[in-house]
Each structure stands twice: as C-alpha cells, then as structure tokens.
Design a protein around this motif. Structure first.
Motif, PDB file in Angstrom:
ATOM      1  N   TRP A 281       0.856  -1.175   0.000  1.00  0.00           N
ATOM      2  CA  TRP A 281       0.000   0.000   0.000  1.00  0.00           C
ATOM      3  C   TRP A 281       0.903   1.239   0.000  1.00  0.00           C
ATOM      4  N   TYR A 282       0.462   2.315  -0.629  1.00  0.00           N
ATOM      5  CA  TYR A 282       1.292   3.515  -0.677  1.00  0.00           C
ATOM      6  C   TYR A 282       0.445   4.750  -0.406  1.00  0.00           C
ATOM      7  N   GLU A 283       1.122   5.828  -0.003  1.00  0.00           N
ATOM      8  CA  GLU A 283       0.441   7.101   0.188  1.00  0.00           C
ATOM      9  C   GLU A 283       0.568   7.924  -1.093  1.00  0.00           C
ATOM     10  N   PRO A 284      -0.535   8.223  -1.770  1.00  0.00           N
ATOM     11  CA  PRO A 284      -0.440   8.927  -3.057  1.00  0.00           C
ATOM     12  C   PRO A 284       0.083  10.349  -2.943  1.00  0.00           C
ATOM     13  N   ALA A 285      -0.033  10.970  -1.752  1.00  0.00           N
ATOM     14  CA  ALA A 285       0.369  12.374  -1.629  1.00  0.00           C
ATOM     15  C   ALA A 285       1.880  12.545  -1.554  1.00  0.00           C
ATOM     16  N   SER A 286       2.593  11.479  -1.193  1.00  0.00           N
ATOM     17  CA  SER A 286       4.050  11.626  -1.094  1.00  0.00           C
ATOM     18  C   SER A 286       4.708  10.332  -1.527  1.00  0.00           C
ATOM     19  N   SER A 287       5.480  10.390  -2.573  1.00  0.00           N
ATOM     20  CA  SER A 287       6.154   9.184  -3.035  1.00  0.00           C
ATOM     21  C   SER A 287       7.146   8.716  -1.984  1.00  0.00           C
ATOM     22  N   GLY A 288       7.324   7.422  -1.881  1.00  0.00           N
ATOM     23  CA  GLY A 288       8.293   6.878  -0.948  1.00  0.00           C
ATOM     24  C   GLY A 288       7.740   6.549   0.415  1.00  0.00           C
ATOM     25  N   GLN A 289       6.414   6.535   0.566  1.00  0.00           N
ATOM     26  CA  GLN A 289       5.832   6.179   1.852  1.00  0.00           C
ATOM     27  C   GLN A 289       4.677   5.212   1.641  1.00  0.00           C
ATOM     28  N   GLY A 290       4.622   4.187   2.494  1.00  0.00           N
ATOM     29  CA  GLY A 290       3.543   3.225   2.404  1.00  0.00           C
ATOM     30  C   GLY A 290       3.731   2.104   3.393  1.00  0.00           C
ATOM     31  N   MET A 291       3.041   1.002   3.167  1.00  0.00           N
ATOM     32  CA  MET A 291       3.103  -0.120   4.096  1.00  0.00           C
ATOM     33  C   MET A 291       3.036  -1.436   3.346  1.00  0.00           C
ATOM     34  N   LEU A 292       3.684  -2.433   3.919  1.00  0.00           N
ATOM     35  CA  LEU A 292       3.511  -3.819   3.510  1.00  0.00           C
ATOM     36  C   LEU A 292       2.695  -4.494   4.598  1.00  0.00           C
ATOM     37  N   ILE A 293       1.594  -5.122   4.203  1.00  0.00           N
ATOM     38  CA  ILE A 293       0.659  -5.712   5.172  1.00  0.00           C
ATOM     39  C   ILE A 293       0.608  -7.213   4.984  1.00  0.00           C
ATOM     40  N   ASP A 294       0.706  -7.919   6.097  1.00  0.00           N
ATOM     41  CA  ASP A 294       0.555  -9.372   6.117  1.00  0.00           C
ATOM     42  C   ASP A 294      -0.423  -9.710   7.237  1.00  0.00           C
ATOM     43  N   LEU A 295      -1.164 -10.806   7.096  1.00  0.00           N
ATOM     44  CA  LEU A 295      -2.127 -11.158   8.138  1.00  0.00           C
ATOM     45  C   LEU A 295      -2.428 -12.642   8.121  1.00  0.00           C
ATOM     46  N   ASP A 296      -2.984 -13.099   9.238  1.00  0.00           N
ATOM     47  CA  ASP A 296      -3.465 -14.472   9.382  1.00  0.00           C
ATOM     48  C   ASP A 296      -4.969 -14.403   9.582  1.00  0.00           C
ATOM     49  N   ASP A 297      -5.735 -14.938   8.637  1.00  0.00           N
ATOM     50  CA  ASP A 297      -7.180 -14.786   8.654  1.00  0.00           C
ATOM     51  C   ASP A 297      -7.856 -15.674   9.686  1.00  0.00           C
ATOM     52  N   VAL A 298      -7.117 -16.581  10.329  1.00  0.00           N
ATOM     53  CA  VAL A 298      -7.697 -17.437  11.364  1.00  0.00           C
ATOM     54  C   VAL A 298      -7.564 -16.780  12.740  1.00  0.00           C
ATOM     55  N   SER A 299      -6.352 -16.385  13.095  1.00  0.00           N
ATOM     56  CA  SER A 299      -6.138 -15.753  14.405  1.00  0.00           C
ATOM     57  C   SER A 299      -6.466 -14.264  14.395  1.00  0.00           C
ATOM     58  N   LYS A 300      -6.688 -13.699  13.209  1.00  0.00           N
ATOM     59  CA  LYS A 300      -6.971 -12.271  13.041  1.00  0.00           C
ATOM     60  C   LYS A 300      -5.789 -11.402  13.484  1.00  0.00           C
ATOM     61  N   GLN A 301      -4.586 -11.915  13.305  1.00  0.00           N
ATOM     62  CA  GLN A 301      -3.378 -11.150  13.592  1.00  0.00           C
ATOM     63  C   GLN A 301      -2.914 -10.457  12.315  1.00  0.00           C
ATOM     64  N   ILE A 302      -2.439  -9.236  12.489  1.00  0.00           N
ATOM     65  CA  ILE A 302      -1.970  -8.470  11.336  1.00  0.00           C
ATOM     66  C   ILE A 302      -0.581  -7.903  11.641  1.00  0.00           C
ATOM     67  N   PHE A 303       0.256  -7.825  10.623  1.00  0.00           N
ATOM     68  CA  PHE A 303       1.595  -7.253  10.737  1.00  0.00           C
ATOM     69  C   PHE A 303       1.754  -6.235   9.612  1.00  0.00           C
ATOM     70  N   ALA A 304       2.285  -5.084   9.957  1.00  0.00           N
ATOM     71  CA  ALA A 304       2.511  -4.038   8.957  1.00  0.00           C
ATOM     72  C   ALA A 304       3.925  -3.505   9.091  1.00  0.00           C
ATOM     73  N   ALA A 305       4.632  -3.420   7.979  1.00  0.00           N
ATOM     74  CA  ALA A 305       5.957  -2.788   7.923  1.00  0.00           C
ATOM     75  C   ALA A 305       5.778  -1.436   7.239  1.00  0.00           C
ATOM     76  N   TRP A 306       6.128  -0.394   7.946  1.00  0.00           N
ATOM     77  CA  TRP A 306       5.894   0.976   7.467  1.00  0.00           C
ATOM     78  C   TRP A 306       7.198   1.508   6.875  1.00  0.00           C
ATOM     79  N   PHE A 307       7.192   1.694   5.564  1.00  0.00           N
ATOM     80  CA  PHE A 307       8.388   2.268   4.943  1.00  0.00           C
ATOM     81  C   PHE A 307       8.129   3.738   4.634  1.00  0.00           C
TER      82      PHE A 307
END
Length: 402
Positions: A281-307
C-alpha cells in the motif's frame, strides 16, 4: 431456503430437544463449483427468553434481503424458559443472582440461549466448506441481542472457550445490552474490548422493557476502547419491531434503519481486512511512503511494515533525532475493517551486518479500510512527539478486490 435443519441437540428437564434453524443461501450450492467464500449471519429472535421463534417476520425479511446481497443467513430457534432447559457445562457457571428483576428461571433460559447460539455458530463453522462461509456476523433483537452480545463480547470474560471467536465479524444489537453481571450494568460493558467485533446499536429512548441506558453505556464503552461501531437512538421509540420497524423508520439522512444497517454490514464484511488486503500500500500524496501488510485470517493477527522517507531524520535538527538506521513495524489484531496495532521502532540496523537491533514500542497505529483499495493510517507516537494520519491506496491490483 432450507427449513428445520437440525444444528444440534440440547437437554431439558423433559429430555433431549432438537435445535432447528432455517437456512437462506444465495443460489444453488455445489461443492464442486469454484465459488468465492461469502459471509454468513446468524439471526436470533427476541421474546424475553420466553417466547418467539425463527419465524419472526422481521428477521425473516432481513434474512431474505441479506441473501440477495450474497450472504448466507441462518435464523435459529433456541431453548426457551418453558422448555425447562438444562444448560451445558460450558455456560452453566455463568452467574445467576437473586434480588434482581429477572427471575432465576429466566436467567437459566438466558444461559441456554447462549449455549444454543454457540452451537449454531459452531455448526456453521463445521459447514463452511459446503456453504462457502467466511466470517459470521450476528443479528439479535431484545433477548436475541443480549445473547449476541454475550456470545461476541462477554463469554470470553467468563472462561467460555470458543476457538473460532475471531471469526465473529460483526454484531447488530436491536434494543439489547450487556447484562453480566446482572446487578452492575456499568461493570458488564467492560467486557467489550478493543479489537472485538464491530457493533451496530439501535435503541428507542422510551424503551420500558430493556433499559435504554444499556445502549448508552455500550456507546460510551465502544467509544472509549475505539471499537468500530454505529449507535442509532430512535427518539421516543419503544421496544421491539412492532414499535420500531427497521423497514419504515428513517434516520437523520432519510435512510431507513434497514438500509443503513445493510450498508454498514457490507462495509464491515465486504471491506474488512482479509487475505485480499495483503500486499503493498502507498500514500499517493508523497512518493516513498507506504506499508507492507501481512495477516493471518484465522487468528486475526496483522503485521505491517511501514516504509517512509524523511530527509530531515538523523540531522541535527531532524524531526527524529539520531543518525542510525531505523524502521517502524506494527502488529496486533484486526476486526472487520479496523485494526488497532502496537507500533514499534527498531534502531541500529546495518546493511548486511550482524549487530544488535533495539526494538521498542513507541505508540499505536490504527488502520481503517474504506474499501479493499483505500484506507487511512493514523499514528500516535507520544515518546517521539509525533502523531498524524496518511491515506493509503493499493499499489497493485488484486483480483479479489472489487
């Protein structure tokens, strides 16, 4: 539509009783067909745990509408007070109290209603492959709403094990409330916690059957913990579908209660976090910023790496002091379209070098999806003096996103 499906059996003083539901499904179900999974909904009738049935005309009409929108809908019967139910061991330890307005027999019937609703929930989970079920929402009115709240928010605080609890995708509460313990409604709502299922509340301000104050307390608690919810007060409204018809009573924007509810259910079900949310995912207002999202749909756990990139970071007057390499990650649980995550800062990383990396919690990150293509990230880092929000859009097209 399939009627009188046995979803379980339960005990009464007169022996074992058949538990029945009516199942509404969108189209013909053929396990050999590659149909995408769809949300299911359990509908629980009211009647003070003494009367009512799965033939409740309003719930039947809601179920039929939901099927047209692609949902699987199960309208259930459960043991009533007149059945003289014997709740199973999983719920019989729930507190019953003398000195309150609700008779003991009615309190035991409320235990049985929760018991049977858990059985219905587990039955739908067991049928998920055949009926292509993903997550499961719950709609209840009066006693049915109290049961739905007990199931989704309270049962875990009373040591009721429900392995698939994280698959409860939402609760619609028509004039119910959190009532355990019975003699302390302020304490009862404390069972509603951050990250639990989104909640839709409707209550008439002149309800003399189930106290309107129960919904006031739910509203306050949901706001306090940051639950994804809507609260609709019907000024002068009484109790039950006869007093407040969701198909005719309108809200401030001119939409009926039912129309607003369907839009909300679509939002929290169709636009919720799921495997289709994984990726860049990225922020359209500023290039070079966004997130990588991973999740487990059973435990409902989510992990996000913010670049992110900040040309002031590391300089003498930088917004984030210090010259070392650093990055931010977030993790925690999601519910529906909302995730409130712990936000961590990692410092002292070096490219292609083994050295100690310091990772510490610095605040919170809240992710909210507007759709499967757009969202908002709100961050609060008190220790760094930073807070704000950024818009996020999917970087790549996802075939499951419509």
């Amino acid at each position: 539509m399939q009627t009188d499906i046995e979803y379980g059996r339960a005990e009464t003083e007169n022996g074992s009783k058949q538990l029945l539901l009516d199942l509404y499904t969108p189209g013909v179900d053929d396990p050999s067909l590659p149909i995408e999974k769809r949300p299911a909904v359990i509908l629980i009738h009211g009647g003070a745990f003494q009367t009512g049935s799965k033939e409740d005309p309003t719930l039947v009409n809601i179920a039929r509408d939901l099927v047209l929108k692609g949902y699987v809908a199960a309208v259930i019967n459960y043991r009533l007070q007149g059945d003289k139910p014997i709740p199973s061991d999983r719920v019989s330890h729930l507190p019953t109290q003398s000195g309150v307005a609700i008779p003991l027999e009615q309190q035991i019937a409320a235990q049985a209603a929760l018991d049977d609703s858990i059985t219905a929930f587990e039955w739908l989970i067991s049928q998920e492959d055949y009926y292509r079920i993903s997550d499961i929402g719950i709609i209840g009115s009066s006693a049915g709403a109290i049961t739905a709240i007990n199931l989704a928010y309270i049962s875990d605080d009373f040591s009721i094990n429900l392995p698939d609890r994280n698959r409860i995708s939402f609760v619609v509460d028509y004039w119910g409330g959190a009532l355990l313990p019975l003699d302390n409604s302020t304490q009862a709502v404390q069972s509603v916690d951050k990250g639990e299922a989104p909640l839709f509340i409707v209550h008439g301000s002149n309800d003399i059957i189930v106290s309107f104050n129960y919904s006031v307390l739910l509203d306050q608690r949901a706001e306090e913990v940051g639950l994804d919810y809507q609260y609709h007060v019907i000024d002068g409204g009484g109790h039950g579908f006869a007093a407040i018809d969701p198909f005719t009573v309108t809200l401030g924007d001119g939409s009926t209660i039912a129309e607003t509810m369907y839009d909300w259910i679509d939002n929290v079900s169709q636009h919720s976090f799921s495997p289709k949310s994984m990726g860049s995912w990225y922020e359209p207002a500023s290039s070079g910023q966004g997130m990588l999202i991973d999740l487990d749909d059973v435990s409902k756990q989510i992990f996000a790496a913010w670049f992110t990139y900040n040309d002031q970071a590391g300089s003498d007057n930088g917004q984030i002091p210090g010259a070392e390499q650093r990055w931010f990650t977030a993790q925690g649980k999601y519910s529906g379209r909302k995730a409130v995550l712990d936000l961590y800062q990692s410092r002292n990383g070096r490219f292609d070098t083994t050295n100690t990396v310091d990772t510490n919690k610095v605040g919170t990150l809240e992710l909210n999806l507007e759709s499967c293509k757009k969202g908002i990230a709100q961050y609060d880092m008190p220790s760094l003096g930073l807070s704000g929000e950024i818009e996020l859009q999917r970087l790549l097209t996802n075939s499951g996103c419509r």
